[in-house]
Design an enzyme around this catalytic site. Structure first.
Site, short mmCIF file in Angstrom:
data_model
loop_
_atom_site.label_atom_id
_atom_site.label_comp_id
_atom_site.label_asym_id
_atom_site.label_seq_id
_atom_site.Cartn_x
_atom_site.Cartn_y
_atom_site.Cartn_z
N SER A 1 0.94 -1.25 -0.11
CA SER A 1 0.03 0.04 -0.04
C SER A 1 0.71 1.13 -0.10
CB SER A 1 -0.82 0.11 1.23
OG SER A 1 -1.54 1.03 1.41
N TYR B 1 -2.64 -1.41 10.14
CA TYR B 1 -2.67 -1.46 8.59
C TYR B 1 -1.32 -0.86 8.17
CZ TYR B 1 -4.16 -1.18 3.85
OH TYR B 1 -4.07 -1.41 2.38
#
Length: 254
Positions: free
Chosen positions: A139, A152
């Site tokens: 990401s 995350y």
């Protein structure tokens, strides 16, 4: 990674980026198998998209991964691409452990242990193929943190470094390691993200990813233009500004 002629397993692909990518890869002449937890959803997708294979898998459960890997390899012995797509994202408040610990543990189990266990389940088979690829999914938040999603961010930073490391180890094999680095995309990853105008439309993201895969078959990272602001902040020397801008603009950080 060649854009066609592969047999590809994508666990965690019953919605969002995973499903959209599966359908595009199928359209390019690949055999594609999607994996997910919900049998009824897999059946619905198979009915709507004839030719897509389905396998039930819970990537947070080691036994489920082992069973799914056995099923996939029995049904699709030519498998040569594994896309470790499954991932979850939670908003967390780290002021008190009772408000974040369970969330953090679930994120790490799914986002870090899941890909590790998937790779472990398939690596011997992939090494035996003349040309194979592992696609990991990190990401832009692996490189610049969104303050409300600490676990995350950390999980995706771990996936980035895992990708870098196993790529080095597997240079003596037929297995390539490609890291897909998404920006914020309009999916159901967080509540309201599908309507977030700052996030990249899903169809635009997948179209750009497919174009990059086709144009750069030897690429180690797949970076759409929108993610480069986050991905290269430290190298450009404007990391602090990137972090401020990210956290000022994202509605989840308010």
């Amino acid at each position: 990674m060649d854009i066609s002629g592969n047999t590809i397993f994508i666990p965690g692909s019953t919605s969002g980026i995973g499903l959209a990518l599966a359908l595009e890869l199928r359209a390019k002449g690949n055999t594609v198998i999607i994996g997910g937890r919900r049998a009824e959803l897999l059946e619905k997708i198979a009915a709507e998209h004839p030719g897509i294979g389905t396998v039930r898998i819970d990537t947070a459960d080691p036994a489920s991964i082992t069973a799914a890997a056995e099923e996939v390899l029995n049904r699709y012995p030519d498998l040569n691409v594994l896309v470790t797509m499954a991932g979850i994202m939670h908003i967390e408040d780290w002021h008190q452990p009772e408000s974040f610990l369970a969330s953090a543990e679930s994120v790490v189990t799914t986002n870090v242990l899941g890909p590790i266990r998937l790779i472990a389940a398939f690596i011997e088979h992939l090494r035996a193929q003349p040309d194979a690829t592992i696609v990991t999914v990190s990401s832009g938040l692996a490189f610049a943190p969104l303050k409300v999603t600490p676990s995350y961010n950390a999980s995706k930073a771990a996936i980035h470094m895992l990708s870098e490391s196993i790529r080095l180890q597997l240079t003596d094999t037929s297995v390539k390691v490609v890291e897909l680095v998404p920006p914020s995309v309009r999916t159901e990853l967080l509540p309201g993200q599908e309507e977030n105008e700052l996030a990249m439309p899903l169809d635009e993201f997948v179209a750009e990813v497919m174009a990059l895969l086709e144009a750069e078959p030897e690429a180690k990272e797949i970076q759409v233009e929108r993610v480069k602001f986050l991905r290269h902040g430290e190298a450009r020397g404007d990391y602090d500004q990137v972090v401020r801008t990210l956290n000022a603009s994202d509605p989840h950080a308010r």
